[in-house]
Design a protein around this motif. Structure first.
Motif, PDB file in Angstrom:
ATOM      1  N   GLN A  44      45.376  45.270  48.977  1.00 45.18           N
ATOM      2  CA  GLN A  44      44.752  46.116  47.966  1.00 45.18           C
ATOM      3  C   GLN A  44      45.558  46.122  46.667  1.00 45.18           C
ATOM      4  O   GLN A  44      46.148  47.118  46.303  1.00 45.18           O
ATOM      5  CB  GLN A  44      44.617  47.556  48.496  1.00 45.18           C
ATOM      6  CG  GLN A  44      43.724  47.711  49.699  1.00 45.18           C
ATOM      7  CD  GLN A  44      42.263  47.580  49.345  1.00 45.18           C
ATOM      8  OE1 GLN A  44      41.873  47.813  48.219  1.00 45.18           O
ATOM      9  NE2 GLN A  44      41.447  47.198  50.299  1.00 45.18           N
ATOM     10  N   LYS A  46      46.415  46.749  42.974  1.00 48.77           N
ATOM     11  CA  LYS A  46      45.817  47.633  41.975  1.00 48.77           C
ATOM     12  C   LYS A  46      46.074  47.166  40.553  1.00 48.77           C
ATOM     13  O   LYS A  46      45.282  47.418  39.668  1.00 48.77           O
ATOM     14  CB  LYS A  46      46.370  49.051  42.132  1.00 48.77           C
ATOM     15  CG  LYS A  46      45.885  49.760  43.372  1.00 48.77           C
ATOM     16  CD  LYS A  46      46.446  51.153  43.449  1.00 48.77           C
ATOM     17  CE  LYS A  46      45.931  52.024  42.330  1.00 48.77           C
ATOM     18  NZ  LYS A  46      46.435  53.405  42.414  1.00 48.77           N
ATOM     19  N   ALA A  51      40.510  41.384  38.410  1.00 52.35           N
ATOM     20  CA  ALA A  51      40.111  42.782  38.225  1.00 52.35           C
ATOM     21  C   ALA A  51      38.627  42.957  38.513  1.00 52.35           C
ATOM     22  O   ALA A  51      37.786  42.261  37.945  1.00 52.35           O
ATOM     23  CB  ALA A  51      40.425  43.233  36.804  1.00 52.35           C
ATOM     24  N   ASN A  55      38.406  48.398  41.870  1.00 52.96           N
ATOM     25  CA  ASN A  55      38.905  47.600  42.997  1.00 52.96           C
ATOM     26  C   ASN A  55      37.840  47.385  44.078  1.00 52.96           C
ATOM     27  O   ASN A  55      38.163  47.223  45.255  1.00 52.96           O
ATOM     28  CB  ASN A  55      40.151  48.239  43.606  1.00 52.96           C
ATOM     29  CG  ASN A  55      41.333  48.238  42.648  1.00 52.96           C
ATOM     30  OD1 ASN A  55      42.014  47.232  42.485  1.00 52.96           O
ATOM     31  ND2 ASN A  55      41.564  49.360  41.992  1.00 52.96           N
ATOM     32  N   ARG A  99      36.848  47.630  33.275  1.00 52.35           N
ATOM     33  CA  ARG A  99      37.462  47.287  34.562  1.00 52.35           C
ATOM     34  C   ARG A  99      38.959  47.553  34.528  1.00 52.35           C
ATOM     35  O   ARG A  99      39.537  48.052  35.497  1.00 52.35           O
ATOM     36  CB  ARG A  99      37.171  45.826  34.912  1.00 52.35           C
ATOM     37  CG  ARG A  99      35.703  45.554  35.245  1.00 52.35           C
ATOM     38  CD  ARG A  99      35.511  44.135  35.745  1.00 52.35           C
ATOM     39  NE  ARG A  99      34.117  43.879  36.099  1.00 52.35           N
ATOM     40  CZ  ARG A  99      33.244  43.232  35.313  1.00 52.35           C
ATOM     41  NH1 ARG A  99      33.645  42.767  34.143  1.00 52.35           N
ATOM     42  NH2 ARG A  99      31.998  43.065  35.701  1.00 52.35           N
ATOM     43  N   ARG A 103      41.571  50.557  36.960  1.00 50.92           N
ATOM     44  CA  ARG A 103      42.553  50.031  37.913  1.00 50.92           C
ATOM     45  C   ARG A 103      43.094  51.101  38.853  1.00 50.92           C
ATOM     46  O   ARG A 103      43.436  50.819  40.000  1.00 50.92           O
ATOM     47  CB  ARG A 103      43.724  49.398  37.156  1.00 50.92           C
ATOM     48  CG  ARG A 103      43.384  48.102  36.437  1.00 50.92           C
ATOM     49  CD  ARG A 103      44.532  47.648  35.558  1.00 50.92           C
ATOM     50  NE  ARG A 103      44.845  48.648  34.544  1.00 50.92           N
ATOM     51  CZ  ARG A 103      45.836  48.526  33.656  1.00 50.92           C
ATOM     52  NH1 ARG A 103      46.602  47.460  33.679  1.00 50.92           N
ATOM     53  NH2 ARG A 103      46.054  49.472  32.754  1.00 50.92           N
ATOM     54  N   PHE A 106      40.263  53.424  43.357  1.00 52.71           N
ATOM     55  CA  PHE A 106      39.917  52.503  44.435  1.00 52.71           C
ATOM     56  C   PHE A 106      39.375  53.299  45.618  1.00 52.71           C
ATOM     57  O   PHE A 106      39.698  54.479  45.785  1.00 52.71           O
ATOM     58  CB  PHE A 106      41.096  51.600  44.823  1.00 52.71           C
ATOM     59  CG  PHE A 106      42.241  52.278  45.500  1.00 52.71           C
ATOM     60  CD1 PHE A 106      42.418  52.179  46.876  1.00 52.71           C
ATOM     61  CD2 PHE A 106      43.171  53.000  44.765  1.00 52.71           C
ATOM     62  CE1 PHE A 106      43.497  52.788  47.503  1.00 52.71           C
ATOM     63  CE2 PHE A 106      44.257  53.610  45.374  1.00 52.71           C
ATOM     64  CZ  PHE A 106      44.413  53.509  46.748  1.00 52.71           C
TER      65      PHE A 106
END
Length: 372
Positions: A44, A46, A51, A55, A99, A103, A106
């Motif tokens: 995962q 970040k 990107a 996420n 996007r 960040r 998620f």
């Protein structure tokens, strides 16, 4: 075996494994929850790698005909287009900017402090489809490409069997891109009520904003709602919110706006109505209809969102807008967008792209909470 290979293998055999000690205050169980130090989770990223919005998983929704495409219920689609602007360009980089602003969001840590819900881990499968490939040399060709992209994405098979048509949240791009989105929603749900958050009315007659020079010049980010009305895409139950920019013709522009099916909540009306009053007025106007929500980031005051093409002072705060959007829960939202984000004008703290990312999350939340 060569001598160099032998010494390399020997060095590897005696390489020291670096083991991090437990973090003070955390038990072994806590370390597992956090991903651990000695067994780090690298699935995962970040702040590195490709990107996607929040996420979320990437799906090649625009794959060639006949190619198998993963199913989804809500798609995030970028529309990198800004040659329909009348002021500062730069919104073609809006999708990538939004996007970037997302960040910190998620699915695994997306529970709302206000509601306790996590719309990214609810019933809907939400994916990022990337950007529609749009030419920057010909507006007419670019909008045809965007029309096709919306048609392709919205025609994909949904993941939830009960709700067969995927819905799209578009990341703009200048506001001209909303025209393609409205054409797409019309093909599936018919004419929609539009809730249009903006500082400008965007229903100008192409002869007034475009000068009547050509049909090409008349299709822009200030005329798209007029064109949508002429094409029968929007209902006469639509409404603007946050309007404060001057008009060009004191009577004709407002009369034409009414003819296009719009009522208006001006920016300063929030001082009289309050946030709940604005919510109530919006819900009353579009009641019992399918709704498309379009958010021009310039509905926010430049103090909160400087990175846009046509800033107008005296706008709403980010908190006010998010509260209003969340208050629209229960509406049948069939499509939405966040547009006019031009990251080049943002400050180092990135307030505009952070706001746009959170707005997109609110729009996704409205879709998740009321399946259509």
């Amino acid at each position: 075996m060569s001598l160099s290979t032998f010494f390399t293998l020997l060095a590897l055999a005696h390489a020291r494994e670096i083991v991090f000690p437990p973090v003070s205050g955390y038990t072994t169980a806590d370390q597992v929850i956090l991903g651990g130090y000695n067994d780090p989770d690298i699935s995962q990223p970040k702040f590195a790698g490709l990107a996607t919005y929040a996420n979320l998983p990437y799906v090649h929704c625009l794959a060639a005909e006949g190619k198998e495409v993963e199913t989804f219920d809500i798609a995030v689609l970028g529309a990198p287009f800004d040659t329909g602007v009348t002021a500062r360009p730069g919104a073609r980089f809006g999708p990538s900017g939004i996007r970037q602003g997302s960040r910190r969001i998620f699915p695994g840590a997306g529970w709302s402090i206000y509601t306790g819900e996590n719309v990214l881990l609810d019933w809907a499968k939400i994916v990022d489809c990337g950007d529609a490939p749009l030419t920057f040399l010909d507006n007419t060709a670019a909008l045809k490409q965007l029309d096709k992209a919306h048609k392709v994405v919205s025609a994909k098979r949904s993941n939830a069997s009960d709700y067969t048509t995927p819905r799209i949240v578009t990341l703009g791009g200048d506001h001209t891109t909303t025209l393609s989105a409205l054409r797409s929603t019309y093909n599936h749900w018919g004419a929609v009520s539009v809730i249009h958050f903006d500082s400008h009315i965007d229903t100008w007659d192409p002869k007034a904003l475009g000068g009547g020079i050509s049909h090409y010049a008349g299709v822009n980010h200030g005329t798209f709602l007029h064109i949508a009305h002429e094409e029968g895409l929007v209902r006469n139950t639509s409404i603007h919110a946050g309007i404060r920019a001057p008009v060009m013709r004191p009577k004709k522009d407002v009369r034409n706006d009414l003819r296009c099916g719009f009522e208006m909540i001006k920016a300063r009306d929030i001082d009289r109505l309050g946030v709940q009053g604005v919510i109530d007025a919006l819900k009353k106007r579009v009641a019992d209809t399918k709704v498309y929500i379009s958010v021009d980031i310039d509905v926010l005051d430049p103090a909160f969102a400087p990175a846009t093409g046509t800033s107008e002072v005296g706008g709403w705060s980010t908190r006010e807008l998010l509260s209003i959007l969340d208050g629209l829960e229960g509406l049948e939202v069939v499509g939405a967008d966040v547009v006019e984000v031009a990251p080049v004008y943002d400050s180092p703290g990135e307030p505009t792209i952070l706001a746009a990312a959170e707005i997109a999350l609110s729009l996704i939340g409205l879709m998740v909470k009321n399946p259509v």
